[in-house]
Design an enzyme around this catalytic site. Structure first.
Site, PDB file in Angstrom:
ATOM      1  N   LYS A   1      -7.677 -15.261  19.364  1.00 45.18           N
ATOM      2  CA  LYS A   1      -8.973 -14.661  19.732  1.00 45.18           C
ATOM      3  C   LYS A   1      -8.642 -13.336  20.421  1.00 45.18           C
ATOM      4  O   LYS A   1      -8.262 -13.308  21.599  1.00 45.18           O
ATOM      5  CB  LYS A   1      -9.738 -15.612  20.661  1.00 45.18           C
ATOM      6  CG  LYS A   1     -10.817 -14.943  21.523  1.00 45.18           C
ATOM      7  CD  LYS A   1     -11.983 -14.410  20.718  1.00 45.18           C
ATOM      8  CE  LYS A   1     -13.076 -13.846  21.625  1.00 45.18           C
ATOM      9  NZ  LYS A   1     -12.815 -12.450  22.069  1.00 45.18           N
TER      10      LYS A   1
ATOM     11  N   GLU B   1      -0.992 -14.941  31.976  1.00 43.05           N
ATOM     12  CA  GLU B   1      -0.488 -13.683  32.515  1.00 43.05           C
ATOM     13  C   GLU B   1      -1.722 -12.970  33.057  1.00 43.05           C
ATOM     14  O   GLU B   1      -2.552 -12.483  32.292  1.00 43.05           O
ATOM     15  CB  GLU B   1       0.213 -12.908  31.392  1.00 43.05           C
ATOM     16  CG  GLU B   1       1.168 -11.865  31.898  1.00 43.05           C
ATOM     17  CD  GLU B   1       0.562 -10.481  31.857  1.00 43.05           C
ATOM     18  OE1 GLU B   1       0.057 -10.045  32.924  1.00 43.05           O
ATOM     19  OE2 GLU B   1       0.584  -9.856  30.791  1.00 43.05           O
TER      20      GLU B   1
ATOM     21  N   CYS C   1      -1.317  -4.197  33.628  1.00 45.05           N
ATOM     22  CA  CYS C   1      -1.263  -5.158  34.744  1.00 45.05           C
ATOM     23  C   CYS C   1      -0.095  -4.863  35.669  1.00 45.05           C
ATOM     24  O   CYS C   1      -0.053  -5.366  36.778  1.00 45.05           O
ATOM     25  CB  CYS C   1      -1.105  -6.574  34.213  1.00 45.05           C
ATOM     26  SG  CYS C   1      -2.409  -7.030  33.111  1.00 45.05           S
TER      27      CYS C   1
ATOM     28  N   GLU D   1      -6.968  -4.212  42.268  1.00 44.66           N
ATOM     29  CA  GLU D   1      -6.382  -3.531  41.111  1.00 44.66           C
ATOM     30  C   GLU D   1      -7.383  -2.466  40.616  1.00 44.66           C
ATOM     31  O   GLU D   1      -8.536  -2.785  40.339  1.00 44.66           O
ATOM     32  CB  GLU D   1      -6.142  -4.590  40.029  1.00 44.66           C
ATOM     33  CG  GLU D   1      -5.360  -4.143  38.850  1.00 44.66           C
ATOM     34  CD  GLU D   1      -5.078  -5.324  37.901  1.00 44.66           C
ATOM     35  OE1 GLU D   1      -5.889  -6.259  37.813  1.00 44.66           O
ATOM     36  OE2 GLU D   1      -4.033  -5.267  37.229  1.00 44.66           O
TER      37      GLU D   1
HETATM   38  C1  SIN Z   1       0.143  -5.793  30.667  1.00 49.15           C
HETATM   39  O1  SIN Z   1      -0.361  -4.844  31.196  1.00 49.15           O
HETATM   40  O2  SIN Z   1      -0.373  -6.898  30.747  1.00 49.15           O
HETATM   41  C2  SIN Z   1       1.415  -5.704  29.843  1.00 49.15           C
HETATM   42  C3  SIN Z   1       2.309  -4.619  30.217  1.00 49.15           C
HETATM   43  C4  SIN Z   1       3.672  -4.711  29.569  1.00 49.15           C
HETATM   44  O3  SIN Z   1       3.937  -5.591  28.748  1.00 49.15           O
HETATM   45  O4  SIN Z   1       4.506  -3.872  29.887  1.00 49.15           O
END
Ligand code: SIN
Length: 476
Positions: free
Chosen positions: A172, A247, A281, A379
């Site tokens: 998805k 994650e 992230c 964030e």
């Molecule tokens: C992410 O921002 O979740 C992944 C970043 C990465 O794999 O370097």
């Protein structure tokens, strides 16, 4: 404008469904339409994956690697088309989109090989007439829920190990960037994966997630996205005790100490903070610089950031694309406004560039921030680098750890002993030491605390799709 379809049991389907528009965040133009699928289609995809699992899991790891390697080669052969689709649907600068296709392909290549190294164990027995063994088995049907910010790499980081381990997959993709995922599935079809091994549904996130959660045939969920949604998935998966890899969000600190090489630190800060327009992230989200080099760092950092060019990502010369949507734009704007209202000053940038078609924000450095400001607590997910002065490594560590998140952190010091002491005290799953771009296929990627469960990438990445089956063999 193309109408795309979903992919279930080796067939492109869903043309009768209502559609969801995919627009280019740089100019608001329609890029494509995808089916608005729900529970029925998701259950069909799960059934297909469940049936295919019986034979896919019985192939040798070498046979599965053969399919994955064909897919890997097709990704590289179609790099330009994939990169263009990605930039058009989610705004990533085209240079970075090309890099992401390579990064995404590297997961497929690496896990094709790693599947061949899923070893069992023989354990010494405590009695003569017994043999103790651990066999390894694929977990079963996997649902992969992927984010918009890395539409290719976050998908292959999940499907690569899942398929190599012998699992089958229902994908998805994010509604913001489903077209890259659809193109990848077209390449899977070309690579000849048997029917039902990979399936993809687009549409209602809540209905698709509900179908996944309610269906006992799905044994594993792998998700990249916000901590908020991750917590919902944890609760929802409890009833059937589905396995989870999550994650989730980050709020990465970067610590720059007096004995850092300032040029190296500036390069690392630019690479980490402004990658994907600050929408990763693991972006450095708050920068703590020791007082001895604070002014020098700010000056050199601002000079480098001023060089970054903002615009439509399809332009080869652009470094900073649009924010993904209005909500993302407002968050960035409000973080800067809040910091300035509480005494921070803008060194460069700080300008919202908004017209009726796209929402951009100029790459920004703000200084003299402190922990009372929202930008240091949440964030930002945008091109804003707040810099706070600290007096010592210990003070920086205290601030760095004062968050529920624990995904990535960065440390800049040329002093090896100090670097090791600082890193030992940081509660983060990934640390870049004199390095702003730590990601790679062969390393474990994931977070401590509220940043997630499990690791993707590396050998841990494939273990997430494998069950241990202990077998005690009587010999009498
Ligand atoms: C992410 O921002 O979740 C992944 C970043 C990465 O794999 O370097």
């Amino acid at each position: 404008m193309r109408k795309y379809q979903i992919y279930i049991n080796g067939e492109w389907t869903g043309e009768e469904l209502q559609t969801l528009a995919v627009t280019n965040p740089a100019n608001g133009q329609l890029v494509g339409e995808v089916p608005y699928a729900g529970e029925v289609e998701t259950n069909d995809a799960i059934d297909a994956a469940h049936t295919a699992f019986q034979s896919w899991s019985q192939l040798t790891a070498f046979e599965r690697a053969g399919y994955l390697k064909k897919f890997y080669q097709l990704m590289l052969d179609n790099q330009e088309e994939l990169a263009e689709i990605m930039t058009l649907e989610m705004g990533k600068p085209i240079k970075e989109s090309r890099g992401e296709v390579q990064y995404a392909a590297s997961f497929i290549e690496w896990f094709a090989e790693e599947g061949k190294r899923v070893y069992g164990e023989t354990i010494p027995s405590h009695v003569h007439a017994k043999r103790l063994q651990v066999w390894k088995k694929p977990v079963g049907v996997v649902a992969a829920i992927t984010p918009w910010n890395f539409p290719a790499a976050m998908l292959t980081r999940k499907m690569g190990p899942a398929l190599a381990a012998g699992c089958t997959v229902v994908i998805k993709p994010s509604s913001e960037s489903p077209l890259t995922a659809i193109k990848l599935l077209e390449l899977c079809e070309k690579a000849g994966f048997p029917r039902g091994v990979v399936n993809l549904v687009t549409g209602s996130s809540s209905k698709i997630a509900k179908a996944i959660m309610d269906n006992e045939k799905v044994r594993k969920i792998t998700f990249t996205g916000s901590t908020e949604v991750g917590k919902i998935l944890i609760r929802q998966s409890a009833d059937q005790v589905k396995k989870l890899s999550l994650e989730l969000g980050g709020h990465a600190p970067m610590i720059v100490l007096n004995d850092a090489n300032v040029d190296v630190a500036v390069k690392g800060a630019v690479a980490s903070k402004f990658r994907n327009t600050g929408q990763t992230c693991i972006c450095a989200n708050r920068i703590y610089v020791q007082s001895g080099i604070y002014d020098e760092f700010i000056e050199k950092f601002a000079t480098a950031v001023k060089e970054l060019k903002v615009g439509d990502g399809i332009d080869e010369t652009v470094d900073i694309g649009p924010l993904i949507n209005q909500e993302g734009f407002e968050k960035v704007t409000s973080h800067v406004e809040d910091a300035v209202s509480k005494g921070a000053s803008v060194v460069t940038g700080g300008k919202a560039i908004r017209d009726e078609s796209g929402a951009f924000y100029s790459p920004t450095v703000i200084k003299d921030v402190n922990e009372s400001m929202v930008v240091m607590q949440e964030e930002t997910f945008g091109p804003v680098a707040p810099v706070q002065k600290v007096e010592s490594a210990q003070e920086a560590i205290k601030f760095a750890n004062s968050t529920p998140y624990g995904l990535a952190a960065y440390v800049f010091t040329e002093n090896v002993a100090k670097g090791m002491q600082v890193i030992e005290q940081l509660d983060f799953g990934i640390v870049g030491w004199n390095e702003g771009a730590p990601s790679a296929a062969q390393v474990p990627f994931g977070g401590m605390k509220e940043s997630g469960v499990g690791r993707e990438g590396g050998h841990e990445g494939i273990e997430a799709f494998i069950e241990s089956q202990y077998v005690a063999i009587g010999m009498e």
